[in-house]
Design a protein around this motif. Structure first.
Motif, PDB file in Angstrom:
ATOM      1  N   ASN A  69       1.022  -1.122  -0.260  1.00  0.00           N
ATOM      2  CA  ASN A  69      -0.170   0.050   0.007  1.00  0.00           C
ATOM      3  C   ASN A  69       0.788   1.372  -0.205  1.00  0.00           C
ATOM      4  N   LEU A  75       0.916  -6.164   1.970  1.00  0.00           N
ATOM      5  CA  LEU A  75      -0.691  -6.587   1.966  1.00  0.00           C
ATOM      6  C   LEU A  75      -0.515  -8.462   1.707  1.00  0.00           C
ATOM      7  N   SER A  77      -1.452 -11.548   0.392  1.00  0.00           N
ATOM      8  CA  SER A  77      -2.317 -12.252  -1.206  1.00  0.00           C
ATOM      9  C   SER A  77      -1.156 -13.540  -1.030  1.00  0.00           C
ATOM     10  N   PHE A 356      -4.939 -10.742  -3.852  1.00  0.00           N
ATOM     11  CA  PHE A 356      -4.902  -9.770  -2.736  1.00  0.00           C
ATOM     12  C   PHE A 356      -5.583  -9.095  -2.256  1.00  0.00           C
ATOM     13  N   SER A 358      -6.971  -5.735  -0.172  1.00  0.00           N
ATOM     14  CA  SER A 358      -6.655  -3.925   0.358  1.00  0.00           C
ATOM     15  C   SER A 358      -6.446  -4.194   1.962  1.00  0.00           C
ATOM     16  N   GLN A 359      -5.598  -3.748   2.622  1.00  0.00           N
ATOM     17  CA  GLN A 359      -5.440  -2.843   3.846  1.00  0.00           C
ATOM     18  C   GLN A 359      -4.670  -1.300   3.725  1.00  0.00           C
ATOM     19  N   PHE A 364      -1.634   1.187  -4.781  1.00  0.00           N
ATOM     20  CA  PHE A 364      -0.914  -0.260  -4.635  1.00  0.00           C
ATOM     21  C   PHE A 364      -0.380  -0.760  -5.455  1.00  0.00           C
TER      22      PHE A 364
END
Length: 454
Positions: A69, A75, A77, A356, A358-359, A364
């Motif tokens: 990120n 992240l 994945s 993956f 998202s965070q 990204f």
């Protein structure tokens, strides 16, 4: 002793510094690429790896490919091969189905199916009979005709008329002849609940099996709803997945042997050979990942030919490897003829997908190329399966694509193993501490030089 305490304090600060420097883990990678998301708030994404990522990676397991990120945090994945469902969009199509009468609860009852088939093997009509009389006329199951499919069934999705709350469990059996049945799924929940404007549905049945016919039967005397449609998620055939090819030029070694170098960690699964003129040679393909290790046979021996006549060119079929390989070094060995010119070696692969979650904040990026960092695959498949139950069987992770050229991170420094300088510093501090303590001891034992009192 104050000096020794100061040294220990300095060492503590020295060891604490790397924790601050490691906040952005991208600095352990050679380069990165910005990602464009098809749906910014999707939560889960599927990135099909491109040639640039394969060329930059150095790990034989592709463990040095990671999504980050904007804060430089890795992240969750996982890598999926091209033949796995998450590596590609789902393929859905409707299937014909037939209602079955209830079997009743008496012991010894058996369901007999009398069918009429079309010339292609598909079912035209089904007549169900029970081994005993007095069976209920209420629907007691469904027969799904998958005989027209040429691939396996990943899952079934049911649509029914909603007449009220629904919660039951079903079993699924498979057959190729409508006589012998094998249970492939048990106690599968079907749910359709609504309250306060919210609706919860579970219509998907995981199958993961190939058969011509499936029958869905209720458990514990449950009453089935009125079915309106059945859709199947097909397992894509390998031929339907796009193949990419790396064309390599070889160098001659021993007579009849030619060596090639692959410029990336591509998951090679097929091989083809091209020559400048007509040819017919028996070949064996070998590979290895280390120039100092022995060669391993990957395909063959097989006869590869190429014939050019008036207006047409004919050649042998491609060969499949028993196990995909990411080896760097490849070799062709001729069986009987001794070609003087190296043929063109074509190595085929199917791009993999990095799925993956998202965070943190966008944008990204995907980074690749490192001998220091290693990705640990997260249980993304479990999360995706649960999301499918909540969102519906046709739900898939949103697409993420590489947009723009590579951005240099650590560059070639990421290809150099990180020195364990902390260990050497620790030993140096310990040695310095020993010298300091020894110095104090010597000073205490040394005579003061003053004359003794009389």
């Amino acid at each position: 002793m104050n000096l020794l305490c100061r040294l220990i304090a300095a060492a503590s600060l020295t060891f604490a510094a790397p924790a601050l420097w490691a906040a952005d883990a991208r600095q352990d990678y050679r380069e990165q690429w910005p990602l464009q998301l098809s749906a910014p708030q999707a939560g889960a994404y599927r990135l099909i790896l491109g040639e640039a990522q394969y060329r930059s990676a150095v790990s034989p397991q592709l463990a040095d490919v990671q999504v980050f990120n904007a804060q430089g945090q890795a992240l969750p994945s996982a890598l999926f091969s091209a033949d796995q469902p998450l590596a590609r969009p789902a393929q859905w199509q409707p299937l014909p189905w037939f209602a079955l009468p209830a079997q009743g609860g008496g012991a010894g009852e058996d369901l007999q199916l009398l069918t009429e088939r079309n010339t292609d093997g598909s079912v035209r009509r089904v007549e169900a009979r029970l081994g005993r009389s007095g069976a209920s006329a209420e629907p007691g199951g469904w027969l799904v005709d998958a005989s027209a499919l040429r691939t396996g069934v990943q899952a079934l999705q049911l649509d029914w008329q909603s007449t009220g709350p629904l919660q039951l469990r079903v079993a699924v059996e498979a057959s190729d002849d409508l006589r012998d049945w094998q249970r492939v799924a048990d106690a599968v929940p079907l749910v359709d609940l609504e309250q306060g404007g919210n609706r919860l549905q579970q219509r998907r049945i995981e199958i993961g099996h190939q058969a011509k016919y499936f029958r869905i039967l209720p458990l514990a005397g449950a009453r089935l709803p009125v079915l309106t449609a059945v859709q199947v998620e097909r397992v894509a055939a390998a031929q339907a997945i796009d193949w990419q090819w790396r064309t390599l030029t070889g160098t001659a070694g021993k007579p009849g042997e030619f060596e090639y170098t692959l410029d990336g960690r591509f998951p090679v699964a097929q091989v083809d050979i091209a020559t400048a003129d007509n040819s017919v040679v028996q070949w064996t393909l070998l590979s290895r990942d280390d120039p100092n290790r022995p060669w391993q046979v990957r395909a063959g021996p097989w006869v590869a030919y190429q014939l050019q006549d008036t207006g047409a060119r004919r050649q042998s079929q491609t060969q499949s490897l028993a196990v995909p390989s990411r080896d760097r070094y490849w070799k062709l060995m001729a069986g009987q003829a001794q070609p003087s010119q190296a043929p063109t070696l074509k190595l085929g692969y199917q791009p993999e997908a990095l799925v993956f979650l998202s965070q943190g904040e966008a944008p990204f990026t995907v980074a690749a190329g490192s001998v220091r960092a290693q990705r640990t695959d997260a249980p993304v498949g479990t999360v995706i399966a649960q999301l499918r139950e909540q969102q519906g069987a046709q739900w898939q992770p949103a697409a993420a694509t590489v947009q723009g050229p590579a951005q240099v991170l650590a560059g070639d420094a990421a290809m150099q193993a990180q020195r364990d300088w902390k260990r050497w510093l620790l030993w140096g501090l310990l040695l310095l501490g020993v010298l300091v303590v020894g110095g104090f001891a010597v000073s205490l034992l040394r005579p003061s030089g003053r004359a003794p009192l009389q």
